[in-house]
Design an enzyme around this catalytic site. Structure first.
Site, PDB file in Angstrom:
ATOM      1  N   LYS A   1       0.814  -1.410   0.053  1.00 42.31           N
ATOM      2  CA  LYS A   1       0.152  -0.078  -0.030  1.00 42.31           C
ATOM      3  C   LYS A   1       0.915   1.046  -0.007  1.00 42.31           C
ATOM      4  O   LYS A   1       1.967   1.505   0.834  1.00 42.31           O
ATOM      5  CB  LYS A   1      -0.803  -0.238   1.295  1.00 42.31           C
ATOM      6  CG  LYS A   1      -1.879   1.334   1.463  1.00 42.31           C
ATOM      7  CD  LYS A   1      -2.441   1.354   2.786  1.00 42.31           C
ATOM      8  CE  LYS A   1      -3.247   2.556   3.041  1.00 42.31           C
ATOM      9  NZ  LYS A   1      -3.833   2.639   4.356  1.00 42.31           N
TER      10      LYS A   1
ATOM     11  N   ASP B   1     -12.470   6.849   3.398  1.00 44.93           N
ATOM     12  CA  ASP B   1     -11.096   6.713   4.179  1.00 44.93           C
ATOM     13  C   ASP B   1     -10.847   5.437   4.324  1.00 44.93           C
ATOM     14  O   ASP B   1      -9.652   5.149   5.039  1.00 44.93           O
ATOM     15  CB  ASP B   1     -11.493   7.372   5.430  1.00 44.93           C
ATOM     16  CG  ASP B   1     -10.102   7.509   6.299  1.00 44.93           C
ATOM     17  OD1 ASP B   1      -9.082   7.913   5.639  1.00 44.93           O
ATOM     18  OD2 ASP B   1     -10.121   7.727   7.701  1.00 44.93           O
TER      19      ASP B   1
ATOM     20  N   ARG C   1      -7.577  -0.396   0.832  1.00 43.23           N
ATOM     21  CA  ARG C   1      -7.869  -1.882   0.472  1.00 43.23           C
ATOM     22  C   ARG C   1      -8.389  -1.479  -1.167  1.00 43.23           C
ATOM     23  O   ARG C   1      -8.291  -2.548  -1.848  1.00 43.23           O
ATOM     24  CB  ARG C   1      -9.051  -2.221   1.168  1.00 43.23           C
ATOM     25  CG  ARG C   1     -10.436  -1.537   1.323  1.00 43.23           C
ATOM     26  CD  ARG C   1     -11.320  -1.635   2.349  1.00 43.23           C
ATOM     27  NE  ARG C   1     -10.595  -1.337   3.740  1.00 43.23           N
ATOM     28  CZ  ARG C   1     -11.244  -1.361   4.922  1.00 43.23           C
ATOM     29  NH1 ARG C   1     -12.253  -2.042   4.917  1.00 43.23           N
ATOM     30  NH2 ARG C   1     -10.554  -1.010   6.094  1.00 43.23           N
TER      31      ARG C   1
ATOM     32  N   LYS D   1     -10.589  13.048   7.512  1.00 43.59           N
ATOM     33  CA  LYS D   1     -10.190  12.889   8.825  1.00 43.59           C
ATOM     34  C   LYS D   1     -10.120  14.063   9.681  1.00 43.59           C
ATOM     35  O   LYS D   1     -10.123  14.978   9.012  1.00 43.59           O
ATOM     36  CB  LYS D   1      -8.511  12.109   8.892  1.00 43.59           C
ATOM     37  CG  LYS D   1      -8.370  10.851   8.198  1.00 43.59           C
ATOM     38  CD  LYS D   1      -7.002  10.431   8.107  1.00 43.59           C
ATOM     39  CE  LYS D   1      -6.634   9.341   7.372  1.00 43.59           C
ATOM     40  NZ  LYS D   1      -6.925   7.913   8.174  1.00 43.59           N
TER      41      LYS D   1
ATOM     42  N   ASP E   1       1.460   6.443   5.430  1.00 44.27           N
ATOM     43  CA  ASP E   1       0.279   5.448   4.723  1.00 44.27           C
ATOM     44  C   ASP E   1       1.158   4.908   3.669  1.00 44.27           C
ATOM     45  O   ASP E   1       0.454   4.194   2.959  1.00 44.27           O
ATOM     46  CB  ASP E   1      -0.829   6.252   4.554  1.00 44.27           C
ATOM     47  CG  ASP E   1      -2.115   5.312   4.803  1.00 44.27           C
ATOM     48  OD1 ASP E   1      -2.068   4.171   5.649  1.00 44.27           O
ATOM     49  OD2 ASP E   1      -3.017   5.605   4.370  1.00 44.27           O
TER      50      ASP E   1
ATOM     51  N   ASP F   1      -2.809  10.375   3.369  1.00 44.29           N
ATOM     52  CA  ASP F   1      -4.249  10.155   3.348  1.00 44.29           C
ATOM     53  C   ASP F   1      -4.816  11.124   4.252  1.00 44.29           C
ATOM     54  O   ASP F   1      -4.721  11.121   5.501  1.00 44.29           O
ATOM     55  CB  ASP F   1      -4.059   8.860   4.144  1.00 44.29           C
ATOM     56  CG  ASP F   1      -5.422   8.203   4.073  1.00 44.29           C
ATOM     57  OD1 ASP F   1      -6.506   8.755   3.469  1.00 44.29           O
ATOM     58  OD2 ASP F   1      -5.840   7.331   4.901  1.00 44.29           O
TER      59      ASP F   1
ATOM     60  N   GLU G   1      -9.432   3.644   1.965  1.00 43.56           N
ATOM     61  CA  GLU G   1      -8.858   3.707   0.448  1.00 43.56           C
ATOM     62  C   GLU G   1      -7.822   2.748   0.279  1.00 43.56           C
ATOM     63  O   GLU G   1      -7.663   2.349  -0.869  1.00 43.56           O
ATOM     64  CB  GLU G   1      -8.481   4.898   0.195  1.00 43.56           C
ATOM     65  CG  GLU G   1      -7.104   5.396   0.616  1.00 43.56           C
ATOM     66  CD  GLU G   1      -6.940   5.538   2.202  1.00 43.56           C
ATOM     67  OE1 GLU G   1      -5.675   5.144   2.733  1.00 43.56           O
ATOM     68  OE2 GLU G   1      -7.920   5.643   2.784  1.00 43.56           O
TER      69      GLU G   1
END
EC number: 3.4.11.1
Length: 507
Positions: free
Chosen positions: A267, A349, A353, A279, A290, A272, A351
């Site tokens: 990933k 959020d 996956r 967030k 991230d 993010d 995202e």
């Protein structure tokens, strides 16, 4: 080019003065009756005098404790360093990981010293290798963006391991491995520590290509036009809210007569914000990390290539920036992922996956023997296991093999289940599945989502495991052992150890 730090490693068997080092490090443990001076290169007389003085010096032997004393004439060093190893087991035999952490802690805290001699217990090749590896991991600093570099923050540059097996040919191989692993982990840390103003999908892809130069690997970069054309709906859907478009980077090491085919998917959300499911401000402060999974799989493959392991190893870096804008994906949008499955986006959020789904589907098309993915995927991972222990889920045999590799590498992972009843929570009224599930068990549900995109070979799902490193990838607390603050590089050593174990099993 992503800057990193590298420690020059060597070993000698006898006179510590031949190391020509500024500091000599020896070990102290916590015994039942007080501090205990462990095996060291000092003369018997000096060692006894020092052992007697430990309580008066305030030395306890606790882990991460480092005391500096004036050097002894017999050591030929300016400084004598007492490094704590923690509580001693019966017989005072310390573990490999204890040695690794003690060496790393000492080297980390000796920043500003140019060279050290490591006189920790190292009677075997395995023990000497652990000392060397810990030192390589401890010799790290990230000063790239300081206006004036502080010399006191420079990491140790040279380390000599004092060991009676210095002439053993296996130790020479172990020192090379320690150097390669140290460089790979430190490069991962530096990628994670880069601010999002400097590291975004395009610059990350360029850095990957630069880092691979000189190694027998092939780097392929898919830009936003290619991703759109080929149907990578997860990457394009997440990335379209940002002015910095997404990338998919494939890094392939394919030696002749490879004993196995391994695929690693990482990933790479370079920042993010949560997208439109924004967030809170405090939740964004560490979100430069991230992309740790992508940094891990990149450097693991580069390390495997540099070590010349006889396995084909391919890293897939799923790179995007998750931002809110007028072009961003909305809750209730439906994305068509690579391979054709559709996903209803209930929360932008969630995202990671989505980009990982594209990477897993693409990696599956090459029919690897094993498929591993690494991601800072869920806050639920930290709720379940805290900030230092990662989770591993997936097909039982692969999951347990990853756990065994992590144990050997000295990284903390814990196997977690994938309860089938959680799959129903991903049901969607309008698409094949949604990107959110039940309120509880979020870490497990996220892994079950990823499993939907793992392909098959001859009608059987490719052996797969998922490593969630949301907590241990980024150290918000104080440094400890060989682990610095911020980016840790966790999981690189586990993936390399897993590849080594695959080779060993095929011998």
């Amino acid at each position: 080019m992503i800057p990193t730090t590298e420690l020059k490693l060597s070993a000698i068997a006898k006179d510590v003065r031949k190391a020509k080092s500024e500091a000599l490090v020896i070990a102290v443990g916590q015994g039942g009756d007080g501090p205990v001076l462990l095996e060291n290169p000092l003369s018997a007389k000096s060692a006894q005098a020092l052992a007697d003085a430990l309580p008066l010096l305030g030395v306890t032997g606790a882990a991460d404790e480092v005391h500096r004393l004036p050097g002894l004439p017999e050591s030929g060093t300016d400084v004598l360093v007492l490094a704590g190893v923690g509580k001693l087991p019966p017989g005072n035999a310390v573990t490999i990981e204890t040695l690794r952490r003690a060496a790393g802690s000492a080297v980390r805290q000796l920043a500003g010293v140019q060279s050290v001699a490591l006189g920790l217990p190292a009677a075997t090749v395995a023990e000497a290798a652990a000392v060397a590896e810990g030192a390589a991991l401890g010799a790290y600093a990230f000063n790239e963006h300081r206006s004036r570099e502080n010399d006191g923050r420079r990491p140790v540059a040279e380390a000599t391991v004092l060991t009676p097996v210095a002439a053993d040919k296996q130790l020479a191989k172990a020192l090379k491995r320690a150097s390669v692993l140290g460089r790979a982990v430190n490069a991962t840390r530096s990628l994670v520590n880069q601010p999002p103003s400097h590291l975004y999908p395009e610059s990350f892809a360029a850095a990957a290509a630069q880092m691979a130069k000189g190694l027998p690997v092939k780097v392929t970069v898919l830009d936003e036009d290619k991703l759109e054309k080929d149907g990578y709906g997860g990457l394009t859907g997440v990335g379209k809210g940002s002015m910095r478009p997404p990338r998919l980077v494939k890094v392939e090491y394919a030696p002749a007569r490879a004993k196995a085919k391994l695929a690693f998917v990482g990933k790479g959300i370079t920042f993010d914000s949560g997208g439109l499911s924004l967030k809170p401000a405090a939740g964004m402060m560490t979100m430069k990390c991230d992309m740790a999974g992508a940094a891990v799989v990149l450097n693991a493959v580069l390390a495997i290539a540099e070590l010349g392991l006889p396995v084909k190893a391919t890293a897939w870096l799923c790179l995007a920036e998750n931002m809110p804008s007028g072009t961003a994906s909305r809750p209730s949008d439906v994305l068509t992922m690579y391979g054709g499955k559709t996903v209803e986006v209930l929360n932008t959020d969630a995202e990671g996956r989505l980009v990982m789904a594209d990477g897993l589907a693409a990696a599956s098309e090459e029919h690897p023997d094993v498929l591993l993915d690494v991601a800072t995927l869920t806050g639920a991972q930290m709720v379940a296991l805290g900030s230092r222990v990662g989770a591993v889920m997936g097909e039982e045999g692969v999951r347990d093999a990853v756990k065994a590799a992590a144990d050997r590498a000295g990284e903390l992972f814990w196997p977690m289940p994938l309860p089938e009843e959680l799959r129903s929570g991903l049901a969607s009224q309008v698409a094949d599945l949604s990107n959110m599930g039940d309120k509880y068990g979020g870490m497990l549900t996220a892994a079950i989502f990823l499993r939907e995109f793992v392909g098959e070979t001859a009608g059987v799902r490719i052996p797969w495991a998922h490593l969630d490193i949301a907590g241990p990838a980024f150290n918000e607390g104080s440094p400890h052992g060989y682990t610095p603050k911020e980016g840790t590089g966790v999981a690189v050593r586990t993936l390399v150890a897993y590849a080594e174990d695959v080779v060993a099993r095929s011998a």
